[in-house]
Design a protein around this motif. Structure first.
Motif, mmCIF file in Angstrom:
data_model
loop_
_atom_site.group_PDB
_atom_site.id
_atom_site.type_symbol
_atom_site.label_atom_id
_atom_site.label_comp_id
_atom_site.label_asym_id
_atom_site.label_seq_id
_atom_site.Cartn_x
_atom_site.Cartn_y
_atom_site.Cartn_z
ATOM 1 N N ARG A 214 0.838 -1.211 0.000
ATOM 2 C CA ARG A 214 0.000 0.000 0.000
ATOM 3 C C ARG A 214 0.867 1.253 0.000
ATOM 4 O O ARG A 214 0.578 2.215 -0.723
ATOM 5 N N SER A 215 1.935 1.250 0.796
ATOM 6 C CA SER A 215 2.775 2.448 0.878
ATOM 7 C C SER A 215 3.437 2.744 -0.465
ATOM 8 O O SER A 215 3.525 3.913 -0.869
ATOM 9 N N GLU A 216 3.884 1.697 -1.169
ATOM 10 C CA GLU A 216 4.493 1.911 -2.485
ATOM 11 C C GLU A 216 3.493 2.558 -3.434
ATOM 12 O O GLU A 216 3.813 3.518 -4.125
ATOM 13 N N TYR A 217 2.276 2.029 -3.441
ATOM 14 C CA TYR A 217 1.245 2.561 -4.336
ATOM 15 C C TYR A 217 0.894 3.999 -3.970
ATOM 16 O O TYR A 217 0.891 4.872 -4.828
ATOM 17 N N TRP A 218 0.590 4.288 -2.707
ATOM 18 C CA TRP A 218 0.105 5.621 -2.333
ATOM 19 C C TRP A 218 1.192 6.686 -2.385
ATOM 20 O O TRP A 218 0.911 7.839 -2.732
ATOM 21 N N TRP A 219 2.442 6.333 -2.054
ATOM 22 C CA TRP A 219 3.517 7.315 -2.200
ATOM 23 C C TRP A 219 3.715 7.677 -3.671
ATOM 24 O O TRP A 219 3.950 8.839 -4.005
ATOM 25 N N PHE A 220 3.619 6.689 -4.560
ATOM 26 C CA PHE A 220 3.781 6.987 -5.983
ATOM 27 C C PHE A 220 2.588 7.799 -6.495
ATOM 28 O O PHE A 220 2.759 8.683 -7.335
ATOM 29 N N ALA A 221 1.400 7.529 -5.976
ATOM 30 C CA ALA A 221 0.230 8.323 -6.360
ATOM 31 C C ALA A 221 0.437 9.790 -5.955
ATOM 32 O O ALA A 221 0.140 10.712 -6.731
ATOM 33 N N LEU A 222 0.966 10.008 -4.745
ATOM 34 C CA LEU A 222 1.266 11.376 -4.297
ATOM 35 C C LEU A 222 2.308 12.021 -5.202
ATOM 36 O O LEU A 222 2.177 13.183 -5.589
ATOM 37 N N PHE A 223 3.336 11.262 -5.574
ATOM 38 C CA PHE A 223 4.379 11.761 -6.472
ATOM 39 C C PHE A 223 3.781 12.216 -7.806
ATOM 40 O O PHE A 223 4.109 13.298 -8.296
ATOM 41 N N THR A 224 2.890 11.422 -8.394
ATOM 42 C CA THR A 224 2.297 11.799 -9.681
ATOM 43 C C THR A 224 1.443 13.052 -9.549
ATOM 44 O O THR A 224 1.449 13.900 -10.452
ATOM 45 N N ILE A 225 0.743 13.189 -8.431
ATOM 46 C CA ILE A 225 -0.065 14.395 -8.211
ATOM 47 C C ILE A 225 0.838 15.619 -8.082
ATOM 48 O O ILE A 225 0.559 16.666 -8.679
ATOM 49 N N LEU A 226 1.916 15.493 -7.308
ATOM 50 C CA LEU A 226 2.842 16.621 -7.136
ATOM 51 C C LEU A 226 3.502 17.020 -8.454
ATOM 52 O O LEU A 226 3.625 18.216 -8.752
ATOM 53 N N ILE A 227 3.912 16.037 -9.246
ATOM 54 C CA ILE A 227 4.518 16.330 -10.548
ATOM 55 C C ILE A 227 3.511 17.047 -11.447
ATOM 56 O O ILE A 227 3.854 18.014 -12.146
ATOM 57 N N SER A 228 2.269 16.613 -11.416
ATOM 58 C CA SER A 228 1.227 17.238 -12.229
ATOM 59 C C SER A 228 0.996 18.695 -11.807
ATOM 60 O O SER A 228 0.871 19.582 -12.657
ATOM 61 N N ILE A 229 0.969 18.932 -10.506
ATOM 62 C CA ILE A 229 0.769 20.304 -10.010
ATOM 63 C C ILE A 229 1.930 21.200 -10.420
ATOM 64 O O ILE A 229 1.717 22.330 -10.902
ATOM 65 N N VAL A 230 3.154 20.715 -10.251
ATOM 66 C CA VAL A 230 4.334 21.499 -10.631
ATOM 67 C C VAL A 230 4.313 21.793 -12.134
ATOM 68 O O VAL A 230 4.577 22.928 -12.561
ATOM 69 N N ALA A 231 3.970 20.798 -12.941
ATOM 70 C CA ALA A 231 3.929 20.995 -14.394
ATOM 71 C C ALA A 231 2.849 22.004 -14.782
ATOM 72 O O ALA A 231 3.064 22.843 -15.674
ATOM 73 N N GLN A 232 1.706 21.965 -14.108
ATOM 74 C CA GLN A 232 0.644 22.933 -14.399
ATOM 75 C C GLN A 232 1.070 24.344 -14.023
ATOM 76 O O GLN A 232 0.784 25.301 -14.754
ATOM 77 N N ILE A 233 1.738 24.485 -12.899
ATOM 78 C CA ILE A 233 2.223 25.808 -12.477
ATOM 79 C C ILE A 233 3.255 26.336 -13.472
ATOM 80 O O ILE A 233 3.204 27.504 -13.874
ATOM 81 N N LEU A 234 4.191 25.465 -13.884
ATOM 82 C CA LEU A 234 5.194 25.895 -14.865
ATOM 83 C C LEU A 234 4.547 26.262 -16.191
ATOM 84 O O LEU A 234 4.960 27.234 -16.836
ATOM 85 N N ASP A 235 3.527 25.506 -16.602
ATOM 86 C CA ASP A 235 2.796 25.853 -17.835
ATOM 87 C C ASP A 235 2.185 27.242 -17.723
ATOM 88 O O ASP A 235 2.263 28.050 -18.649
ATOM 89 N N ALA A 236 1.569 27.522 -16.591
ATOM 90 C CA ALA A 236 0.900 28.807 -16.404
ATOM 91 C C ALA A 236 1.899 29.958 -16.306
ATOM 92 O O ALA A 236 1.697 31.019 -16.901
ATOM 93 N N LEU A 237 2.987 29.749 -15.570
ATOM 94 C CA LEU A 237 3.967 30.824 -15.372
ATOM 95 C C LEU A 237 4.800 31.109 -16.612
ATOM 96 O O LEU A 237 5.076 32.257 -16.940
ATOM 97 N N LEU A 238 5.218 30.060 -17.262
ATOM 98 C CA LEU A 238 6.130 30.238 -18.383
ATOM 99 C C LEU A 238 5.437 30.241 -19.741
ATOM 100 O O LEU A 238 6.050 30.534 -20.754
ATOM 101 N N ALA A 239 4.153 29.888 -19.724
ATOM 102 C CA ALA A 239 3.394 29.782 -20.968
ATOM 103 C C ALA A 239 4.140 28.912 -21.976
ATOM 104 O O ALA A 239 4.218 29.212 -23.169
#
Length: 132
Positions: A23-48
């Motif tokens: 469970r920990s392997e699955y949920w930590w990786f799920a958190l990682f994918t969410i964080l990467i997605s948020i960072v990528a969305q912020i970079l898309d918005a800031l840098l266009a």
């Protein structure tokens, strides 16, 4: 398994659909994918920044799609279910709830038809019995 170990394991098993995941392997990786997605969305918005119609978020999503499916398959294997049960995602609400419950369920203790228990000691996973 901590955050770093989980991300490292899931990325090193990029397209490995066999075996089991805790469970920990699955949920930590799920958190990682969410964080990467948020960072990528912020970079898309800031840098266009975008390549045609594909932005950084889409690149990150597609880059993490296969390991996400693979770790979900291994997670289902841990509760002795086939990875094909992920198709329940296409059943609105009910399928999502069933999968969420399964992803939160403790895995089978000891080996099952998909492999050794990911929470057992490394020597036991290798088939070596501990000294008495």
């Amino acid at each position: 398994m901590d955050f770093g170990q989980s991300v490292s394991t899931c990325l090193s098993k990029y397209a490995t659909f066999s075996g089991r995941a805790s469970r920990s392997e699955y949920w930590w990786f799920a958190l990682f994918t969410i964080l990467i997605s948020i960072v990528a969305q912020i970079l898309d918005a800031l840098l266009a920044v975008s390549i045609g119609i594909v932005g950084l978020d889409m690149i990150a999503t597609f880059g993490l799609l296969i390991p996400s499916i693979a770790v979900a398959t291994r997670r289902l294997h841990d509760i002795d279910r086939s990875g094909w049960w992920q198709l329940l995602l296409f059943v609105p609400l009910v399928g999502w709830i069933v999968l969420l419950v399964w992803y939160c369920t403790r895995g089978n203790v000891g080996p099952n038809r998909f492999g050794a228990d990911p929470l057992s000691a490394p020597a036991t996973r290798a088939g070596i019995q501990p000294a008495a």
